[in-house]
Structures are given as C-alpha cells and as structure tokens.
Design an enzyme around this catalytic site. Structure first.
Site, mmCIF file in Angstrom:
data_model
loop_
_atom_site.group_PDB
_atom_site.id
_atom_site.type_symbol
_atom_site.label_atom_id
_atom_site.label_comp_id
_atom_site.label_asym_id
_atom_site.label_seq_id
_atom_site.Cartn_x
_atom_site.Cartn_y
_atom_site.Cartn_z
ATOM 1 N N LYS A 1 -82.168 52.029 -12.725
ATOM 2 C CA LYS A 1 -81.812 52.527 -11.404
ATOM 3 C C LYS A 1 -80.794 53.653 -11.549
ATOM 4 O O LYS A 1 -79.831 53.530 -12.311
ATOM 5 C CB LYS A 1 -81.234 51.403 -10.540
ATOM 6 N N GLU B 1 -88.584 72.278 -16.482
ATOM 7 C CA GLU B 1 -88.536 70.836 -16.331
ATOM 8 C C GLU B 1 -89.220 70.355 -15.061
ATOM 9 O O GLU B 1 -89.431 71.111 -14.108
ATOM 10 C CB GLU B 1 -87.083 70.328 -16.332
ATOM 11 N N ASP C 1 -79.879 58.078 -10.031
ATOM 12 C CA ASP C 1 -80.144 59.172 -9.089
ATOM 13 C C ASP C 1 -81.449 59.893 -9.387
ATOM 14 O O ASP C 1 -82.037 60.516 -8.502
ATOM 15 C CB ASP C 1 -78.998 60.185 -9.120
ATOM 16 N N ARG D 1 -80.610 55.933 -1.201
ATOM 17 C CA ARG D 1 -80.079 55.001 -2.186
ATOM 18 C C ARG D 1 -80.607 55.353 -3.575
ATOM 19 O O ARG D 1 -81.437 56.241 -3.727
ATOM 20 C CB ARG D 1 -80.485 53.580 -1.813
ATOM 21 N N SER E 1 -77.250 69.849 -18.252
ATOM 22 C CA SER E 1 -76.229 69.436 -17.284
ATOM 23 C C SER E 1 -76.159 67.919 -17.146
ATOM 24 O O SER E 1 -75.103 67.366 -16.835
ATOM 25 C CB SER E 1 -76.521 70.051 -15.913
ATOM 26 N N THR F 1 -81.752 73.868 -22.066
ATOM 27 C CA THR F 1 -80.472 74.519 -21.771
ATOM 28 C C THR F 1 -80.194 74.572 -20.272
ATOM 29 O O THR F 1 -79.187 75.141 -19.857
ATOM 30 C CB THR F 1 -80.454 75.959 -22.327
ATOM 31 N N ALA F 2 -81.068 73.978 -19.472
ATOM 32 C CA ALA F 2 -80.945 74.074 -18.017
ATOM 33 C C ALA F 2 -80.480 72.734 -17.429
ATOM 34 O O ALA F 2 -79.466 72.193 -17.830
ATOM 35 C CB ALA F 2 -82.276 74.536 -17.419
ATOM 36 N N ASP G 1 -83.473 84.556 -14.567
ATOM 37 C CA ASP G 1 -84.257 83.405 -15.012
ATOM 38 C C ASP G 1 -85.197 82.901 -13.920
ATOM 39 O O ASP G 1 -86.323 82.486 -14.197
ATOM 40 C CB ASP G 1 -83.326 82.273 -15.440
ATOM 41 N N GLY G 2 -84.741 82.941 -12.679
ATOM 42 C CA GLY G 2 -85.561 82.447 -11.576
ATOM 43 C C GLY G 2 -86.856 83.214 -11.420
ATOM 44 O O GLY G 2 -87.919 82.624 -11.188
#
EC number: 2.7.1.23
Length: 284
Positions: A162, A135, A164, A145, A180, A175-176, A60-61
C-alpha cells in the site's frame, strides 16, 4: 544528410527567432535548403519516411512527446537541441549548435538506441496501447487514500503493498520521476525495466531492476477513489478501481543521435545532481 526536418512545440515563443537561426545554420553548414518544420503535436499524422534526420527543438518535454507520437516504422535518428530548462534527453545545447552541425558533417556522431515501453490498459472497455520513453506511473489522486498494488512479473507475484503509487521506468527515465522516488540511475543503453514504489507505507515493496523482456502486470485497488495512470508525466488517464495495467518493452527503440564526446555521467552531474562545480578539474 539530404532531408532534415525540425519538430517544434507550437506553444513556445521561438518560431521567429531561434527557429530561423537554426534553419540558417543548417543551410550554411549542412548544405540543406529544403528544411521542413513540423508541429510536434501533429507528428503522428505526418509522413516522415523521407527524413534522414529529425531535429527536435525544445526541452525534454517536447522530445518526450515526439518520441511517443512517432510511428514504429520511423527510421531516422533524432537530434535533440535543448532550449528548455533541463535538457537531460537532448544531444546538445542551442549554444553549441554550430559546432554540432560541423561534427554532424564529419560523422563525429553515433546513433544510440533507447528502449521504450508499451502500456496496455482498459479504457472505457476498450484496450489501449500507449508508448512511453521515460516511465509509466500509477498513483492515487490528490485527495484519495492509499492504493493497494499487486505486482506480477511474468505471471509470478512479486509484491503486494500500500502506498501512493509506483513507477515503471526505462533506463532513459531513470533520471526522471523514478530518481525522485529513490530509484537508481541506469545507463541508458541497457535494456532493463525498473519498478520503484512511491511512498510505500508498508515497506514491503523494494525497487527492482528486471530484464528488458519482462512483462509486468499491475492491479491497483483504491476502494473507488481516484487512481491515475500517467505516461511520461504528460498524459494522465483516470483509472477504474481494480484496473489492470500491463507494461512491457516496446518492440521498437527510439534512435537518438549523440556526438562521440557525449558523456552520460557529465549529464548526470550537471543536470540531475547539480554538483558540476565540485567535480570541476577532477581527473583520473
């Protein structure tokens, strides 16, 4: 098909084994003798206008990298042959090559268009446009933070939260990384864009699926800590605080050659959910 090219990842150790086998089978089954082999890292600098088909040999990469580097006027379809670990994007496994080439000769296949994204961002006071097949992700650095995100859709405020990070995904990319982070699977032939938060601390941002012609503007505030823009999990760019990232549909789609017995749901079961054994023998 008279002109077939093969793109390989030069960092992989298969140049004298699998590559030669693939070339031999193409020559014997497709009656093509002049097969060009390309370094996948140099695709952007090559003239590929004469190709009828570009085979991407790898995982895939490798396919993601080639998709981003191809010029928008590239017209030939791509056939992904998986010799990597996962191969969600690939058309076939290397073990099925001979049968696949025979199907290619009988035209037992179809070109599927896969939507891509265009990401516009200010890098060192210069506006850059970057393509993505899976994506565009914006996230905090390792020791940073939480990031405050403001998300606008077609100039209208959708959410402030707020967390990550967040992921703006194509159906192909659902699907990537998006999956997740709790995003939905989206059938890859659709033209929609999804936004999925990563660890939303305030619980004020919910995943959303937008029409394909939406323009998404993201403002990321992190008080001077690290913020990274990541494209297809392969290219990372450190952003300034209060950076503005604009994401929308790329005008050109990627053309993937898939065979008529391609089963998207089987790919999900076998390669993403890993529950193929539970589904073996199940029929309607």
């Amino acid at each position: 098909m008279k002109n077939i090219g093969i793109a390989i990842n030069p960092s992989k150790d298969y140049k004298n084994t699998i590559l030669n086998m693939v070339k031999e089978k193409i020559e014997n089954i497709c009656n093509v003798t002049d097969i060009e082999v390309y370094n996948s890292f140099d695709i952007k600098n090559l003239n590929l206008s004469s190709l009828d088909l570009l085979i991407v040999l790898g995982g895939d990469g490798t396919l993601l990298g080639v998709a981003r580097e191809l010029e928008d006027d590239f017209k030939a379809p791509i056939l992904g042959i998986n010799i990597g670990n996962l191969g969600v994007l690939s058309s076939i496994e290397i073990s099925d090559l001979e049968l696949a080439l025979k199907k290619l000769m009988t035209k037992d296949c179809k070109v599927h268009k896969r939507m891509m994204l265009n990401c516009e961002v200010d890098i060192n006071e210069s506006i850059k446009n970057i393509k993505a097949l899976n994506e565009v992700a914006v996230a905090r650095g390792t020791l940073s933070r939480m990031v405050k995100f403001k998300i606008f859709v077609d100039e209208k405020l959708y959410a402030i939260f707020k967390g990550d990070g967040l992921i703006v995904s194509t159906p192909t990319g659902s699907t990537a990384y998006s999956f997740s982070a709790g995003g939905p699977f989206i059938c890859p032939d659709l033209e929609v864009i999804s936004i999925v938060p990563i660890c939303d601390h305030t619980k004020s941002m919910h995943p959303i699926v937008l029409k394909g012609d939406s323009t998404i503007k993201i403002i990321a505030e992190n008080g001077g800590d690290q913020i990274y823009l990541t494209i297809d999990g392969q290219r990372a760019i450190e952003m300034k605080d209060n950076s503005v990232i604009t994401v929308k549909k790329n005008p050109k789609s990627l053309k993937l050659l898939l065979f008529n017995d391609y089963d998207y749901f089987k790919v999900i079961r076998n390669k993403v959910l890993n529950n193929s054994k539970e589904c073996d023998g199940e029929e309607i």
